[in-house]
Scaffold this motif. Sequence first.
Motif, PDB file in Angstrom:
ATOM      1  N   TRP A 215       0.843  -1.187   0.000  1.00 41.78           N
ATOM      2  CA  TRP A 215       0.000   0.000   0.000  1.00 41.78           C
ATOM      3  C   TRP A 215       0.883   1.243   0.000  1.00 41.78           C
ATOM      4  O   TRP A 215       1.789   1.369   0.827  1.00 41.78           O
ATOM      5  CB  TRP A 215      -0.897   0.015   1.237  1.00 41.78           C
ATOM      6  N   PHE A 216       0.597   2.173  -0.914  1.00 39.87           N
ATOM      7  CA  PHE A 216       1.420   3.367  -1.031  1.00 39.87           C
ATOM      8  C   PHE A 216       0.633   4.619  -0.645  1.00 39.87           C
ATOM      9  O   PHE A 216      -0.476   4.853  -1.131  1.00 39.87           O
ATOM     10  CB  PHE A 216       1.946   3.539  -2.456  1.00 39.87           C
ATOM     11  N   VAL A 217       1.228   5.418   0.238  1.00 42.96           N
ATOM     12  CA  VAL A 217       0.659   6.686   0.686  1.00 42.96           C
ATOM     13  C   VAL A 217       1.458   7.799   0.028  1.00 42.96           C
ATOM     14  O   VAL A 217       2.650   7.944   0.292  1.00 42.96           O
ATOM     15  CB  VAL A 217       0.730   6.824   2.219  1.00 42.96           C
ATOM     16  N   SER A 218       0.811   8.596  -0.818  1.00 42.56           N
ATOM     17  CA  SER A 218       1.530   9.616  -1.574  1.00 42.56           C
ATOM     18  C   SER A 218       1.522  10.982  -0.904  1.00 42.56           C
ATOM     19  O   SER A 218       2.189  11.903  -1.372  1.00 42.56           O
ATOM     20  CB  SER A 218       0.929   9.739  -2.981  1.00 42.56           C
ATOM     21  N   ASN A 219       0.785  11.136   0.197  1.00 48.72           N
ATOM     22  CA  ASN A 219       0.707  12.394   0.928  1.00 48.72           C
ATOM     23  C   ASN A 219       1.421  12.276   2.272  1.00 48.72           C
ATOM     24  O   ASN A 219       1.601  11.168   2.793  1.00 48.72           O
ATOM     25  CB  ASN A 219      -0.759  12.764   1.184  1.00 48.72           C
ATOM     26  N   PRO A 220       1.815  13.403   2.858  1.00 47.72           N
ATOM     27  CA  PRO A 220       2.376  13.349   4.214  1.00 47.72           C
ATOM     28  C   PRO A 220       1.403  12.673   5.177  1.00 47.72           C
ATOM     29  O   PRO A 220       0.187  12.852   5.074  1.00 47.72           O
ATOM     30  CB  PRO A 220       2.578  14.823   4.566  1.00 47.72           C
ATOM     31  N   ILE A 221       1.943  11.904   6.111  1.00 49.85           N
ATOM     32  CA  ILE A 221       1.108  11.160   7.053  1.00 49.85           C
ATOM     33  C   ILE A 221       1.759  11.182   8.426  1.00 49.85           C
ATOM     34  O   ILE A 221       2.987  11.064   8.551  1.00 49.85           O
ATOM     35  CB  ILE A 221       0.879   9.705   6.563  1.00 49.85           C
ATOM     36  N   ASN A 222       0.934  11.359   9.474  1.00 47.49           N
ATOM     37  CA  ASN A 222       1.488  11.324  10.828  1.00 47.49           C
ATOM     38  C   ASN A 222       1.644   9.880  11.283  1.00 47.49           C
ATOM     39  O   ASN A 222       1.012   8.965  10.758  1.00 47.49           O
ATOM     40  CB  ASN A 222       0.633  12.142  11.801  1.00 47.49           C
ATOM     41  N   ASN A 223       2.508   9.679  12.262  1.00 49.39           N
ATOM     42  CA  ASN A 223       2.861   8.315  12.676  1.00 49.39           C
ATOM     43  C   ASN A 223       1.672   7.497  13.146  1.00 49.39           C
ATOM     44  O   ASN A 223       1.500   6.342  12.747  1.00 49.39           O
ATOM     45  CB  ASN A 223       3.910   8.372  13.794  1.00 49.39           C
ATOM     46  N   TYR A 224       0.838   8.081  14.013  1.00 51.79           N
ATOM     47  CA  TYR A 224      -0.253   7.278  14.555  1.00 51.79           C
ATOM     48  C   TYR A 224      -1.346   7.042  13.525  1.00 51.79           C
ATOM     49  O   TYR A 224      -2.213   6.185  13.707  1.00 51.79           O
ATOM     50  CB  TYR A 224      -0.809   7.893  15.845  1.00 51.79           C
ATOM     51  N   GLY A 225      -1.311   7.808  12.415  1.00 49.36           N
ATOM     52  CA  GLY A 225      -2.271   7.602  11.342  1.00 49.36           C
ATOM     53  C   GLY A 225      -1.990   6.377  10.503  1.00 49.36           C
ATOM     54  O   GLY A 225      -2.825   5.957   9.700  1.00 49.36           O
ATOM     55  N   VAL A 226      -0.809   5.767  10.658  1.00 53.12           N
ATOM     56  CA  VAL A 226      -0.437   4.559   9.916  1.00 53.12           C
ATOM     57  C   VAL A 226      -1.068   3.351  10.600  1.00 53.12           C
ATOM     58  O   VAL A 226      -1.013   3.224  11.827  1.00 53.12           O
ATOM     59  CB  VAL A 226       1.095   4.408   9.861  1.00 53.12           C
ATOM     60  N   ASN A 227      -1.655   2.449   9.796  1.00 53.29           N
ATOM     61  CA  ASN A 227      -2.260   1.267  10.415  1.00 53.29           C
ATOM     62  C   ASN A 227      -2.237   0.076   9.482  1.00 53.29           C
ATOM     63  O   ASN A 227      -2.043   0.204   8.272  1.00 53.29           O
ATOM     64  CB  ASN A 227      -3.694   1.552  10.876  1.00 53.29           C
ATOM     65  N   VAL A 228      -2.403  -1.102  10.072  1.00 54.31           N
ATOM     66  CA  VAL A 228      -2.650  -2.332   9.320  1.00 54.31           C
ATOM     67  C   VAL A 228      -3.898  -2.987   9.904  1.00 54.31           C
ATOM     68  O   VAL A 228      -4.166  -2.900  11.105  1.00 54.31           O
ATOM     69  CB  VAL A 228      -1.455  -3.309   9.363  1.00 54.31           C
ATOM     70  N   ASN A 229      -4.676  -3.617   9.021  1.00 59.30           N
ATOM     71  CA  ASN A 229      -5.925  -4.280   9.410  1.00 59.30           C
ATOM     72  C   ASN A 229      -5.994  -5.600   8.645  1.00 59.30           C
ATOM     73  O   ASN A 229      -5.898  -5.608   7.414  1.00 59.30           O
ATOM     74  CB  ASN A 229      -7.124  -3.405   9.061  1.00 59.30           C
ATOM     75  N   ILE A 230      -6.170  -6.684   9.367  1.00 62.05           N
ATOM     76  CA  ILE A 230      -6.054  -8.016   8.766  1.00 62.05           C
ATOM     77  C   ILE A 230      -7.300  -8.824   9.103  1.00 62.05           C
ATOM     78  O   ILE A 230      -7.651  -8.977  10.282  1.00 62.05           O
ATOM     79  CB  ILE A 230      -4.794  -8.736   9.301  1.00 62.05           C
ATOM     80  N   ALA A 231      -7.967  -9.331   8.076  1.00 62.13           N
ATOM     81  CA  ALA A 231      -9.192 -10.109   8.299  1.00 62.13           C
ATOM     82  C   ALA A 231      -9.594 -10.801   6.999  1.00 62.13           C
ATOM     83  O   ALA A 231      -8.937 -10.666   5.958  1.00 62.13           O
ATOM     84  CB  ALA A 231     -10.316  -9.201   8.793  1.00 62.13           C
ATOM     85  N   ASP A 232     -10.693 -11.519   7.068  1.00 62.13           N
ATOM     86  CA  ASP A 232     -11.318 -12.095   5.877  1.00 62.13           C
ATOM     87  C   ASP A 232     -12.229 -11.017   5.282  1.00 62.13           C
ATOM     88  O   ASP A 232     -13.447 -11.071   5.398  1.00 62.13           O
ATOM     89  CB  ASP A 232     -12.109 -13.347   6.255  1.00 62.13           C
ATOM     90  N   TYR A 233     -11.597 -10.014   4.672  1.00 66.16           N
ATOM     91  CA  TYR A 233     -12.326  -8.847   4.183  1.00 66.16           C
ATOM     92  C   TYR A 233     -12.927  -9.073   2.803  1.00 66.16           C
ATOM     93  O   TYR A 233     -12.366  -9.802   1.966  1.00 66.16           O
ATOM     94  CB  TYR A 233     -11.391  -7.635   4.081  1.00 66.16           C
TER      95      TYR A 233
END
Length: 545
Positions: A215-233
Motif C-alpha cells: 500500500w502506497f501513501v503519496s501524501n504526508p502522514i502522521n505516525n499514529y495515522g499509519v495502520n494495518v488491518n487483517i481479516a477475511d475482508y
Amino acid sequence: MNKSILFILLPLLFLSSSINAQLQQEKRAFTEQDTLRGSITPERAWWDLNYYHLDIEIQPDEKYIAGKNTIRYRVLESQQVLQVDLQPPLKIEKVTQDGLPLSVKSNGNAHFVTLIKQQKAGDFNEVVVHYSGNPKEAIRAPWDGGFSWKRDDNGKHFVATSCQGLGASVWWPNKDHMYDEVDSMLISVKVPRGLTNVANGRLRKLDTVTNTSHWFVSNPINNYGVNVNIADYVHFGEKYNGEKGILDMDYWVLRDDLEKAKEHFKDAPKMMAAFEHWFGPYPFYEDSFKLVQVPYLGMEHQSSITYGNQWKKGYLGKDLSGTGWGLKFDFLLIHESGHEWFANNITYTDIADMWVHEGFTSYSENLFLDYHYGKEASEAYVQGLRQNIKNDRPVIGTYNVNSEGSGDMYYKGSNLLHTIRQLVNDDEKWRQVLRGLNKDFYHQTVTTAQIENYIAKKTNLKLDKFFDQYLRTTMIPILEYTIDGKKLKYRYTNVVDGLHMPIRVFMNDKAVWINPTTAWKRAAKYQRDATFEVDSNFYIDVKEI
C-alpha cells in the motif's frame, strides 16, 4: 517532512506572553522517558523525514511481527547520532546504512544510532531498522494502544492496530514525534493465506505468491495515522464527485457484514458532502478514502478510517447529546472521518494541543447536522454535548513530554468553536475561516498559537483572553445579572483578567448585544418589566442575583 520547524517554540512563547496568574497548569511528575518521547531532542532535530518503507510479516497465530523499516531522510545539519523509537517488548535486531551495521545505544523506548557515514547538510540518506517480537496487545483499543488480536464469528483472525498517544513505536520503528511527518510511505505486509491486509493509501500491488500487499501513501502522514488491518475482508466501493474531481471511496468489511455495510455506509457520501462544504476539499484525493471494519470502536487512520460501531446510529446506539439528534447519524463514521481534515490534514505539533484534533472534529458532528438537518438541529446538538463536560483540568496539556490535556477537548472544544461562530455572527464568513484553515495549513503540523492567531486575524476579533479562558483554565464565565424595576445590571465573574466577549441577549424577544466586563454595567435598552434571556448558543453560565 518537517513543515513547522520555525514554529516549534511558539507554544511556549505564546504562553509566556498571554497567560496570567489565573491560568492553571497541570501538576504531574514527568520522567526522562516522557521527555525522550515528547520533545524534539537533538538527535531528532538535525534530520528531516522524507520516506518510509515499512516491510513486515505478521503472524497472528503467534501474535508476532518481524521485518524492517527503511527510513530516508534529508540532513539539515551535520550530526552523527540519530534517534529511532521502538517500544519493548519489540527488539531492534540491527540497524544498517549503506549495508554497514551501526552501533545502537538504547534508553527505554529511544534508540540512539551512531552513523559512520559523514552526514552532510542537504544530502538524502537512509537507515534500515530490522526488528521483531511480540508487540504490546491493546487492552481497551483505541484508548490503550497496540495490536488487537481478535477473531470473527467464523473463527478467522481479525487483527488491527491503534496507537494514538502511546505512539506508533509500539508496533514499528520510526521517528515517533508528531512535528515531523513523512512525505510518503510504502507499507508492505505479508499475512497468512485466506486473510487480507488493508493499510493506508492505495493498493499498489498484491503478491499472490506470498500474500503480501503493498500500500502506497503519496501524501504526508502522521505516525499514529499509519495502520494495518487483517481479516477475511470483502470490498465494495463507489465514486464520489467532489470538489477536486472524482474521489474513490472504498469499503472493506467482514464477509458476513457485507449487506449491513452497504446500507449503513450510505452515511459516507453524506459526510463527504457536508465536510467538503464546511472544511474544503477532502485532503487526500490521491490516496482515496476508505472505511475499514475493525474489532474495536474506531480510529482516524489517514485514508483508512477504521470502524467498529456495530452498525448502530449514535455512539454504540447512544446519543451523546441527549437531544435525539445524535441518533440521526453513525457517530464513529462521521467523527473519525472528520479527522481527515483536523488531525490528518492539520496535525498538532505536540500532543498537548490535541484539542486541535478533537475540538474541531467534535464540532464537525454539529456541522454535519447543520448541513443535512438545519441550524436548529446543530445548535441543539452542540449545546446538548455540554452535559459531558467535566472541567476537571485545562484542555491544553503540558508541552514536550507527550502529555495531552483534559478529555474536555472534545465537548468543550466544540462549544468553544460554536461560541466563536456566534461572535463572528456571519455564517459564510465563519465557513470561510474553517475552509481557510484547511487550505492555509494544508498537510502541515501546527501549534495552538498558530490556530488561535489565524482565527483571530481572519475574524478580526480579539480572542487572546477568550482562548485563555476556555483552553487554559477550567473556569466557565458566569454572567450575573439583576433586575430592579426598569433597571437591568450585569457583569462577568469567574473569568480571566481582560476577557472581552460580547454576548447576544433577548429583551422582549428582540436580539441585543451587550459587552459585559467584571464591573457592573447597566443595560441602556432595557424597559420596565421586559423579558430577559441570554442566547444559549454562548457557552457561559447565567446567574440572576
